[in-house]
Design an enzyme around this catalytic site. Structure first.
Site, PDB file in Angstrom:
ATOM      1  N   ARG A 225      71.232  36.028  50.951  1.00 63.71           N
ATOM      2  CA  ARG A 225      70.576  35.101  51.860  1.00 63.71           C
ATOM      3  C   ARG A 225      70.091  35.852  53.099  1.00 63.71           C
ATOM      4  O   ARG A 225      70.723  36.808  53.559  1.00 63.71           O
ATOM      5  CB  ARG A 225      71.530  33.983  52.308  1.00 63.71           C
ATOM      6  CG  ARG A 225      71.804  32.927  51.246  1.00 63.71           C
ATOM      7  CD  ARG A 225      70.580  32.072  50.982  1.00 63.71           C
ATOM      8  NE  ARG A 225      70.842  30.967  50.071  1.00 63.71           N
ATOM      9  CZ  ARG A 225      70.665  31.019  48.757  1.00 63.71           C
ATOM     10  NH1 ARG A 225      70.260  32.163  48.196  1.00 63.71           N
ATOM     11  NH2 ARG A 225      70.900  29.971  48.002  1.00 63.71           N
ATOM     12  N   HIS A 273      61.843  36.361  47.303  1.00 63.09           N
ATOM     13  CA  HIS A 273      62.979  35.590  46.783  1.00 63.09           C
ATOM     14  C   HIS A 273      62.883  35.422  45.261  1.00 63.09           C
ATOM     15  O   HIS A 273      62.973  34.308  44.727  1.00 63.09           O
ATOM     16  CB  HIS A 273      63.066  34.217  47.459  1.00 63.09           C
ATOM     17  CG  HIS A 273      64.465  33.654  47.463  1.00 63.09           C
ATOM     18  ND1 HIS A 273      64.970  32.906  48.507  1.00 63.09           N
ATOM     19  CD2 HIS A 273      65.464  33.722  46.552  1.00 63.09           C
ATOM     20  CE1 HIS A 273      66.211  32.528  48.226  1.00 63.09           C
ATOM     21  NE2 HIS A 273      66.524  33.015  47.046  1.00 63.09           N
TER      22      HIS A 273
END
Length: 310
Positions: A225, A273
Site C-alpha cells: 500500500r 497498481h
C-alpha cells in the site's frame, strides 16, 4: 439469498455480476445502482464500495472484498461494528506478486539495466558474475502474498528472510518476528520487499529509520500500500545513495498525480497498481464457496480481525 456487487473502481462490473450469477445460480445477483429494488441484499461483494452502501443495504450479513487489503473498508462511514468483513485469500495475486518482485530483483542483481544501456551505446561488455550472497532479500509480511514472494526468491537461491508481527515461519526463509526482530531483519537485508497489510502499526514503516538500517546500496520494492511509504524519506534515501533503486506499484494517491516528482525520477520504476490482480475465475470460485458457507452458518477463513486490521 440476494447478493449485490458494488464497486466504484471496477471498469467492467457487469462481467463480475455475470460470473457471480453463473457460480451462484441459486442466488439473486444484482449490480449496485441498476435500478432494481434495494435494501434486501444478504451479502455484498465489493471493491472500493460506494459511501452509502450501508445506508441503502442495512440487512447485509457479510461484506466480501475483491482484494486482500481491507484498510479502505475499515475507514468506510457507517460500517456496522458487527458486520463480518471477509478478505480475498490470494485469488491468483500471490504468484503475480512473486513475478513482479523477481523481475525487479533480477534486473538489479543481474545488471540487466546496465546491459540495456550498453546496447543503446553498441557496447559488447560482459559484466561481473552475480554474487547472490550480496543480494539478501527481506520480505515484510509472511501472509499468503509475502510467503509466496519469499519462496520464489529462495527458490532462485537468493538468501531470503521474512518479518512479521507474529514471527510466522516460511519454508526456505529465515523468520523474524515482532519489534525485537525487526532491527536484525533489516540489518541483513539489501532487497526490501513490502507485502504487509496497511494498519495503524505499519503505516509509514518505509521511512528513513527503516532505510538507514538496510545494507548499503539497497533496492526497495513496494507491492502493498502507498500508505506504508514516507515519500520524502524515500527521495532523501535515493539522493544519499542509501537506496540504489525503487520499484513502486502502489501510492498514497492513485492514480499518481501528474507532476509528482516520482514520474521524472529515473531511479524509481512505477506501475499502476498491477503487481497482483484478482483473477476473475479463481476469485469468483472462492467468493461463491464462502457465501454458501456463510449462508449455511458455517465458519469461513479470511474473516478480518478488526483489532489487528487484517
Amino acid at each position: 439469498m440476494e447478493i449485490v456487487f458494488a464497486s466504484t473502481l471496477e471498469p467492467d462490473p457487469q462481467a463480475w455480476t455475470a460470473a457471480l450469477r453463473a457460480a451462484l445460480p441459486e442466488a439473486r445477483v444484482r449490480l449496485w445502482g441498476d435500478g432494481e429494488p434495494e435494501g434486501r441484499a444478504d451479502f455484498a461483494v465489493v471493491w472500493a464500495p460506494p459511501a452509502d452502501l450501508f445506508a441503502r443495504e442495512p440487512r447485509l450479513r457479510a461484506l466480501l472484498n475483491l482484494g486482500a487489503g481491507v484498510d479502505a473498508l475499515l475507514r468506510l462511514q457507517g460500517l456496522p461494528d458487527d458486520l463480518p468483513l471477509v478478505r480475498l485469500e490470494d485469488g491468483g495475486m500471490a504468484v503475480q506478486m512473486a513475478e513482479y518482485t523477481l523481475y525487479h530483483l533480477l534486473r538489479e542483481s543481474r545488471d540487466f539495466g546496465r546491459y540495456e544501456r550498453q546496447q543503446a551505446e553498441g557496447l559488447w561488455r560482459p559484466l561481473d558474475d552475480i554474487d547472490r550472497s550480496a543480494w539478501t532479500v527481506g520480505v515484510l509480511g509472511a501472509g499468503a502474498m509475502g510467503a509466496r514472494v519469499a519462496q520464489a526468491c529462495a527458490a532462485l537461491e537468493y538468501p531470503t528472510a521474512v518479518w512479521s508481527r507474529s514471527g510466522r515461519s516460511v519454508p526456505g526463509a529465515e523468520s523474524y518476528g515482532g519489534q525485537a526482530g525487526l532491527a536484525a531483519f533489516l540489518a541483513r537485508t539489501r532487497v526490501l520487499v513490502n507485502a504487509l497489510p496497511l494498519t495503524d502499526a505499519t503505516r509509514g514503516i518505509l521511512c528513513r529509520r527503516t532505510f538507514d538500517q538496510l545494507r548499503p546500496d539497497a533496492l526497495l520494492i513496494n507491492i502493498a500500500r502507498g500508505g506504508h511509504l514516507v515519500e520524502s524519506d524515500l527521495l532523501a534515501a535515493l539522493d544519499s545513495g542509501r537506496l540504489r533503486a525503487v520499484a513502486l506499484d502502489v501510492f498514497e494517491q492513485e492514480p499518481l498525480p501528474p507532476g509528482h516528482p516520482f514520474w521524472a525520477d529515473a531511479r524509481i520504476r512505477i506501475t499502476p497498481h498491477v503487481a497482483g490482480a484478482s483473477l476473475m475465475d479463481r476469485t469468483v470460485r472462492q467468493i461463491a464457496d464462502k457465501i454458501r458457507a456463510l449462508d449455511r452458518g458455517d465458519a469461513v477463513t479470511g474473516v478480518v480481525d478488526r483489532t489487528l486490521q487484517y
